[in-house]
Enzyme design. Structure first.
Site, PDB file in Angstrom:
ATOM      1  N   ASP A   1       0.827  -1.207   0.000  1.00  0.00           N
ATOM      2  CA  ASP A   1       0.000   0.000   0.000  1.00  0.00           C
ATOM      3  C   ASP A   1       0.861   1.257   0.000  1.00  0.00           C
ATOM      4  O   ASP A   1       2.089   1.171   0.091  1.00  0.00           O
ATOM      5  CB  ASP A   1      -0.974   0.005   1.205  1.00  0.00           C
TER       6      ASP A   1
ATOM      7  N   ASN B   1      -7.856  -2.561  14.538  1.00  0.00           N
ATOM      8  CA  ASN B   1      -9.245  -2.626  14.062  1.00  0.00           C
ATOM      9  C   ASN B   1      -9.451  -3.790  13.085  1.00  0.00           C
ATOM     10  O   ASN B   1     -10.510  -3.915  12.487  1.00  0.00           O
ATOM     11  CB  ASN B   1      -9.650  -1.297  13.407  1.00  0.00           C
TER      12      ASN B   1
ATOM     13  N   HIS C   1      -7.675  -4.351  10.281  1.00  0.00           N
ATOM     14  CA  HIS C   1      -7.347  -4.143   8.866  1.00  0.00           C
ATOM     15  C   HIS C   1      -6.116  -4.948   8.467  1.00  0.00           C
ATOM     16  O   HIS C   1      -5.236  -5.220   9.270  1.00  0.00           O
ATOM     17  CB  HIS C   1      -7.208  -2.644   8.507  1.00  0.00           C
TER      18      HIS C   1
ATOM     19  N   GLU D   1      -9.620  -1.197   5.497  1.00  0.00           N
ATOM     20  CA  GLU D   1     -10.212  -0.858   6.786  1.00  0.00           C
ATOM     21  C   GLU D   1     -11.519  -1.646   6.955  1.00  0.00           C
ATOM     22  O   GLU D   1     -12.074  -2.161   5.972  1.00  0.00           O
ATOM     23  CB  GLU D   1     -10.505   0.649   6.824  1.00  0.00           C
TER      24      GLU D   1
END
Ligand code: PGA
Length: 268
Positions: free
Chosen positions: A67, A136, A138, A143
């Site tokens: 990314d 979280n 991801h 996400e």
């Protein structure tokens, strides 16, 4: 899916480095997917050590970055391009033309993402993808809420991720709100995955990813659908796993299971 529980962070990194070295021994022209964040840093240090000892050679390895933040130049110290150069690529003999990365400033984002997917396919596909996991859930920058079949694309960072990044930027206007990321569908097509996690703050999300339902709310849970995914976690990150004893037992017995497979292969 295999869950490998190691004593501490150092052992997690050693296990992951061993898996990469083993994969490279089997196939020198290895295509590796690289992740950023704090977790893989120890793994990259171990790969550099191995390289310096002659235990791995990067000349034939091709690399894909997972990314990149939108808006940052490659040379920006917080760009993922810069991270990978600094922590690994500049210290081993990987060839520049074998490093593939998402740009933070492409002229046409959609065309750039499509071209990245094409480059992965043209390379024969990613043999081994390294991943971290966000608190979280991801993976890469997929996400919570990301489609489980998503491809490389623009993603809006969550407010928590934006906040977590803020201290690393001097200028408020530079704090990224968007990124480009390989999709969950892209990751599910890799031949194998190792996901590394360390520390008690990852314990709850590891349990949800490994033992909870497959859900877009926990993107890492999609790895339950991957044909060859290994979660390599330390004891602190494994603390909330309900089937911890079985994972330890299975790991202890895996050489015997491999021997059985060899015998069957010889007979057939
Ligand atoms: P960390 O990040 O390794 O810094 O915890 C992991 C991630 O957000 O993917």
């Amino acid at each position: 899916m295999e869950v490998i529980i190691k004593k501490d962070y150092d052992d997690v990194c050693a296990e992951a480095a061993g898996i990469i070295q083993e994969a490279w021994r089997r196939e020198n022209a290895l295509v590796l997917g690289f992740a950023t964040g704090a977790t893989p840093l120890g793994l990259y240090r171990k790969l550099i050590e191995l390289y310096n000892q002659g235990g791995i050679d990067f000349a034939s390895i091709r690399a894909f970055n997972l990314d990149e933040y939108v808006g940052l130049e490659e040379s920006h110290p917080q760009s993922f391009a810069c991270y990978m150069d600094h922590h690994l690529f500049s210290q081993v003999n990987i060839l520049r033309e074998n490093i593939f990365r998402l740009s933070g400033r492409p002229a046409d984002i959609e065309a750039h993402c499509r071209s990245y997917e094409r480059k992965i396919k043209d390379s024969g596909g990613i043999d081994l993808q390294i991943l971290g996991i966000g608190k979280n859930g991801h993976i890469a920058f997929n996400e919570p809420g990301s489609s489980l079949s998503s491809r490389t694309r623009l993603k809006i960072l969550t407010p928590e991720t934006v906040e977590a990044n803020r201290p690393f930027f001097q200028d408020e206007s530079e704090v990224p709100r968007f990124c480009l990321t390989m999709g969950i569908g892209t990751i599910l097509e890799t031949r194998s995955v190792i996901l590394l996690a360390s520390g008690k703050e990852k314990a709850e999300i590891i349990a949800r990813a490994v033992e909870g339902p497959v859900t877009a709310s926990v993107p890492a849970s999609a790895l339950q659908l991957h044909p060859s995914a290994r979660f390599i976690v330390d004891e602190a990150a494994a603390a909330a796993l309900a089937r911890k004893d079985y994972y330890l037992w299975a790991f202890e017995n895996r050489d015997r299971a491999r021997d059985l497979l060899k015998v069957v292969r010889l007979k057939t």
